[in-house]
Design an enzyme around this catalytic site. Structure first.
Site, PDB file in Angstrom:
ATOM      1  N   ARG A   1       1.156  10.274   5.099  1.00 17.22           N
ATOM      2  CA  ARG A   1       0.639   9.737   3.851  1.00 17.22           C
ATOM      3  C   ARG A   1      -0.874   9.713   3.932  1.00 17.22           C
ATOM      4  O   ARG A   1      -1.418   9.318   4.974  1.00 17.22           O
ATOM      5  CB  ARG A   1       1.119   8.283   3.660  1.00 17.22           C
ATOM      6  CG  ARG A   1       2.606   8.099   3.558  1.00 17.22           C
ATOM      7  CD  ARG A   1       2.981   6.669   3.910  1.00 17.22           C
ATOM      8  NE  ARG A   1       2.621   6.347   5.296  1.00 17.22           N
ATOM      9  CZ  ARG A   1       2.608   5.119   5.812  1.00 17.22           C
ATOM     10  NH1 ARG A   1       2.900   4.085   5.063  1.00 17.22           N
ATOM     11  NH2 ARG A   1       2.283   4.920   7.087  1.00 17.22           N
TER      12      ARG A   1
ATOM     13  N   GLU B   1       5.788  17.736   8.194  1.00 20.62           N
ATOM     14  CA  GLU B   1       5.092  16.467   8.438  1.00 20.62           C
ATOM     15  C   GLU B   1       5.341  15.559   7.243  1.00 20.62           C
ATOM     16  O   GLU B   1       5.616  16.027   6.139  1.00 20.62           O
ATOM     17  CB  GLU B   1       3.604  16.715   8.667  1.00 20.62           C
ATOM     18  CG  GLU B   1       2.907  17.474   7.542  1.00 20.62           C
ATOM     19  CD  GLU B   1       2.752  16.680   6.281  1.00 20.62           C
ATOM     20  OE1 GLU B   1       2.523  15.471   6.415  1.00 20.62           O
ATOM     21  OE2 GLU B   1       2.863  17.243   5.171  1.00 20.62           O
TER      22      GLU B   1
ATOM     23  N   ALA C   1       6.206  -0.597  -9.831  1.00 21.24           N
ATOM     24  CA  ALA C   1       6.092   0.028 -11.150  1.00 21.24           C
ATOM     25  C   ALA C   1       4.623   0.074 -11.530  1.00 21.24           C
ATOM     26  O   ALA C   1       3.822  -0.744 -11.085  1.00 21.24           O
ATOM     27  CB  ALA C   1       6.874  -0.790 -12.172  1.00 21.24           C
ATOM     28  N   GLY C   2       4.260   1.030 -12.340  1.00 25.45           N
ATOM     29  CA  GLY C   2       2.870   1.126 -12.781  1.00 25.45           C
ATOM     30  C   GLY C   2       2.595   2.492 -13.355  1.00 25.45           C
ATOM     31  O   GLY C   2       3.440   3.066 -14.057  1.00 25.45           O
TER      32      GLY C   2
ATOM     33  N   GLY D   1       1.083  10.437  -8.208  1.00 25.36           N
ATOM     34  CA  GLY D   1       0.240  11.618  -8.356  1.00 25.36           C
ATOM     35  C   GLY D   1      -0.053  12.147  -6.973  1.00 25.36           C
ATOM     36  O   GLY D   1       0.723  11.918  -6.043  1.00 25.36           O
TER      37      GLY D   1
ATOM     38  N   CYS E   1       1.010  16.027  -3.331  1.00 29.21           N
ATOM     39  CA  CYS E   1       2.355  16.326  -2.814  1.00 29.21           C
ATOM     40  C   CYS E   1       3.479  16.050  -3.799  1.00 29.21           C
ATOM     41  O   CYS E   1       4.144  16.963  -4.261  1.00 29.21           O
ATOM     42  CB  CYS E   1       2.602  15.549  -1.516  1.00 29.21           C
ATOM     43  SG  CYS E   1       1.507  16.084  -0.207  1.00 29.21           S
TER      44      CYS E   1
ATOM     45  N   ASP F   1     -10.032  28.002   9.611  1.00 28.24           N
ATOM     46  CA  ASP F   1      -9.960  27.907   8.141  1.00 28.24           C
ATOM     47  C   ASP F   1     -10.877  28.973   7.553  1.00 28.24           C
ATOM     48  O   ASP F   1     -11.883  29.338   8.163  1.00 28.24           O
ATOM     49  CB  ASP F   1     -10.388  26.507   7.665  1.00 28.24           C
ATOM     50  CG  ASP F   1      -9.903  26.211   6.251  1.00 28.24           C
ATOM     51  OD1 ASP F   1      -8.979  25.390   6.107  1.00 28.24           O
ATOM     52  OD2 ASP F   1     -10.442  26.810   5.293  1.00 28.24           O
TER      53      ASP F   1
HETATM   54  C1  UDX Z   1       3.484  11.422   0.005  1.00 27.22           C
HETATM   55  C2  UDX Z   1       4.638  11.001   0.938  1.00 27.22           C
HETATM   56  O1  UDX Z   1       4.684   9.574   0.996  1.00 27.22           O
HETATM   57  C3  UDX Z   1       4.427  11.595   2.324  1.00 27.22           C
HETATM   58  O2  UDX Z   1       5.515  11.248   3.163  1.00 27.22           O
HETATM   59  C4  UDX Z   1       4.321  13.101   2.197  1.00 27.22           C
HETATM   60  O3  UDX Z   1       4.080  13.678   3.466  1.00 27.22           O
HETATM   61  C5  UDX Z   1       3.213  13.469   1.238  1.00 27.22           C
HETATM   62  O4  UDX Z   1       3.419  12.843  -0.031  1.00 27.22           O
HETATM   63  P1  UDX Z   1       0.970  10.633  -0.358  1.00 27.22           P
HETATM   64  O5  UDX Z   1       0.865  11.696  -1.407  1.00 27.22           O
HETATM   65  O6  UDX Z   1      -0.150  10.448   0.608  1.00 27.22           O
HETATM   66  O7  UDX Z   1       2.298  10.855   0.514  1.00 27.22           O
HETATM   67  O8  UDX Z   1       1.117   9.249  -1.151  1.00 27.22           O
HETATM   68  P2  UDX Z   1       2.173   8.083  -1.285  1.00 27.22           P
HETATM   69  O9  UDX Z   1       1.702   6.908  -0.556  1.00 27.22           O
HETATM   70  O10 UDX Z   1       3.542   8.546  -1.057  1.00 27.22           O
HETATM   71  O11 UDX Z   1       1.988   7.775  -2.848  1.00 27.22           O
HETATM   72  C6  UDX Z   1       2.260   8.788  -3.805  1.00 27.22           C
HETATM   73  C7  UDX Z   1       1.996   8.289  -5.187  1.00 27.22           C
HETATM   74  O12 UDX Z   1       3.004   7.379  -5.578  1.00 27.22           O
HETATM   75  C8  UDX Z   1       0.672   7.567  -5.409  1.00 27.22           C
HETATM   76  O13 UDX Z   1       0.098   8.018  -6.617  1.00 27.22           O
HETATM   77  C9  UDX Z   1       1.065   6.110  -5.505  1.00 27.22           C
HETATM   78  O14 UDX Z   1       0.179   5.368  -6.294  1.00 27.22           O
HETATM   79  C10 UDX Z   1       2.425   6.213  -6.143  1.00 27.22           C
HETATM   80  N1  UDX Z   1       3.330   5.084  -5.861  1.00 27.22           N
HETATM   81  C11 UDX Z   1       3.737   4.819  -4.591  1.00 27.22           C
HETATM   82  C12 UDX Z   1       3.792   4.288  -6.908  1.00 27.22           C
HETATM   83  O15 UDX Z   1       3.439   4.510  -8.072  1.00 27.22           O
HETATM   84  N2  UDX Z   1       4.650   3.260  -6.633  1.00 27.22           N
HETATM   85  C13 UDX Z   1       5.071   2.977  -5.380  1.00 27.22           C
HETATM   86  O16 UDX Z   1       5.864   2.031  -5.220  1.00 27.22           O
HETATM   87  C14 UDX Z   1       4.595   3.777  -4.318  1.00 27.22           C
END
Ligand code: UDX
Length: 435
Positions: free
Chosen positions: A151, A148, A256-257, A261, A264, A30
């Protein structure tokens, strides 16, 4: 096998540590000296459950080291490229600067027979472009794309035992060789029956972005239903439970909520749409709505708060959670942090507590007041906002909170509280998409 991992952020650091855990001899490269120093000392530079233990074991075993010197990638047979592809400033497209720079720096150190493996989330067409550069640099070197799906919060598990492996490989003998090398890298998980799908570059690149677009769409779908529920007195949580029983729909990712964010989903759906635009296709125009629904939820929580306190100027707001989701200290594009900042900008006095993300948030939003425990955040608050569903916030006791706050008002932006119980304790309690 000897492996190099270029880029040691959330993705690369976890990948490097997990590859060493699987028995490979790994060097992580890195450009960030501070990150390399932390990782070399066996410390994770960010919060990720399980990672410190894996890092410690791997560095102690001598199978994992980190460096800023790209020449140390020489000698590895497989080189994973795991650098970031952030949103380009002023545009929705992915910024490819880091991927291109990583490959450029790696090329002089490739030997005949090496395999460069892209892991970063990239616009479709990138792998084919980079493969030409790799092949031109060294006669027998080649490239594969191996997205990949990890999460945050489950990164170690998702890396060591993912739902599936996707290999994007060139046609012919080169593809067979790349597949064999990747099979050797992932032998442990493959032995347990993890599905492995081999396809061309473009399909592999699209698998990743379409998976994220689908997840984002699922979340915005239920949040759109929340908007309808708010206008009609319906309950979106009951609705999600009921439609989720249909196996074709499924209950997962229907919470829902405050919306999605993180590093990704938001930038990936924008970059995907930008790529479709470049291709002259309208196919992904709906993702603009997915994005818009998602952002409207943030505005809705600000509006609900203003409605509850009346006069926002000078109101004391307790913000519980600023990470983009629980079990993470990541505040990139965090809906919670956005809400906290918007209220601060309107003149509220915002006191924040997050179990892990106080420090990461402070770096980007130093104007907010961060406190080390929940009670300090709650004390004398005019309104309490639950913005990230950490376990400790789900378990809050209304009677205890009532003793600390100035006014009995709470907004549950993640649908994790029993609003009835809070109302019974005297609170004016509001949720999203719930009566
Ligand atoms: C995501 C993908 O899930 C993963 O497969 C990819 O590799 C990278 O992006 P991550 O960003 O770690 O992973 O979070 P994730 O668990 O997917 O949640 C993303 C966002 O969605 C969070 O802000 C979470 O609060 C929100 N979310 C998730 C909801 O608002 N409602 C849900 O039902 C699920």
């Amino acid at each position: 096998m000897r492996i190099s991992v270029i880029g040691c952020g959330y993705l690369g650091a976890v990948h490097a540590a997990c590859m060493a855990e699987l028995g490979h001899d790994v060097v992580g490269v890195d450009v960030d000296e501070r990150k390399v120093a932390e990782l070399s000392a066996g410390r994770a530079p960010f919060f990720e459950p399980g990672l410190p233990e894996v890092l410690e074991r791997a560095t102690a075993s001598g199978r994992l080291r980190f460096t800023t010197d790209m020449s140390e990638a020489a000698g590895a047979q497989v080189h994973f490229v795991a650098v970031g592809t952030p949103q380009t400033a002023g545009s929705h497209a992915a910024d490819m600067t880091y991927v291109d720079a990583a490959v450029t720096a790696l090329l002089p150190h490739l030997a005949d027979g090496d395999l460069v493996v892209g892991k970063s989330t990239v616009p479709v067409g990138t792998a084919a472009r980079l493969a030409e550069r790799v092949r031109a640099s060294s006669s027998g070197a080649d490239l594969a794309w191996n997205p990949e799906f990890l999460r945050e919060g489950f990164a170690v598990k998702d890396t060591v035992s993912p739902d599936r492996f996707v290999y994007g490989v060139p046609a012919g003998a080169g593809g067979e060789r790349a597949t064999a090398l990747l099979d050797e890298v992932y032998a442990t998980a493959l032995a347990t029956g993890t599905p492995r799908l081999v396809m061309d570059y473009a399909t592999a690149e699209l698998v990743k972005v379409s998976a994220n677009a689908f997840l984002a769409t699922k979340i915005s779908f239920i949040n759109a239903m929340a908007e309808i529920a708010e206008a009609t007195g319906a309950d979106v949580t009951q609705l999600a439970d009921a439609i989720g029983h249909d196996a074709r729909i499924g209950r997962k990712f229907l919470n829902a909520g405050l919306g999605f964010g993180g590093g990704c989903l938001p930038k990936d759906i924008r970059a995907f749409q930008a790529r479709a635009d470049e291709l002259g296709l309208e196919s992904l125009a709906f993702l603009a709505d997915v994005d818009a629904v998602n952002l409207r939820r943030r505005a809705k929580v600000v509006d609900l708060t203003v409605e509850l306190v009346g006069e926002v100027e000078g109101a004391r707001v307790a913000v519980l959670g600023v990470a983009f989701k629980p079990d993470s200290d990541d505040v990139r594009d965090s809906p919670a942090l956005d809400v906290a900042r918007a209220l601060h900008d309107r003149g509220a006095s915002v006191r924040v507590h997050d179990p892990e993300a106080n420090e990461t948030a402070r770096r980007v939003a130093p104007e907010l007041d961060y406190v080390a425990d929940v009670d300090s955040a709650l004390r004398d608050a005019d309104v309490v906002l639950v913005l990230t569903e950490w376990k400790q916030f789900r378990q809050l006791d209304p009677a205890h909170v009532a003793e600390l706050v100035a006014e009995l008002r709470i907004v549950d932006a993640r649908a994790v509280l029993d609003l009835g119980a809070w109302r019974a304790a005297g609170f004016e309690a509001r949720g999203l998409g719930r009566p």
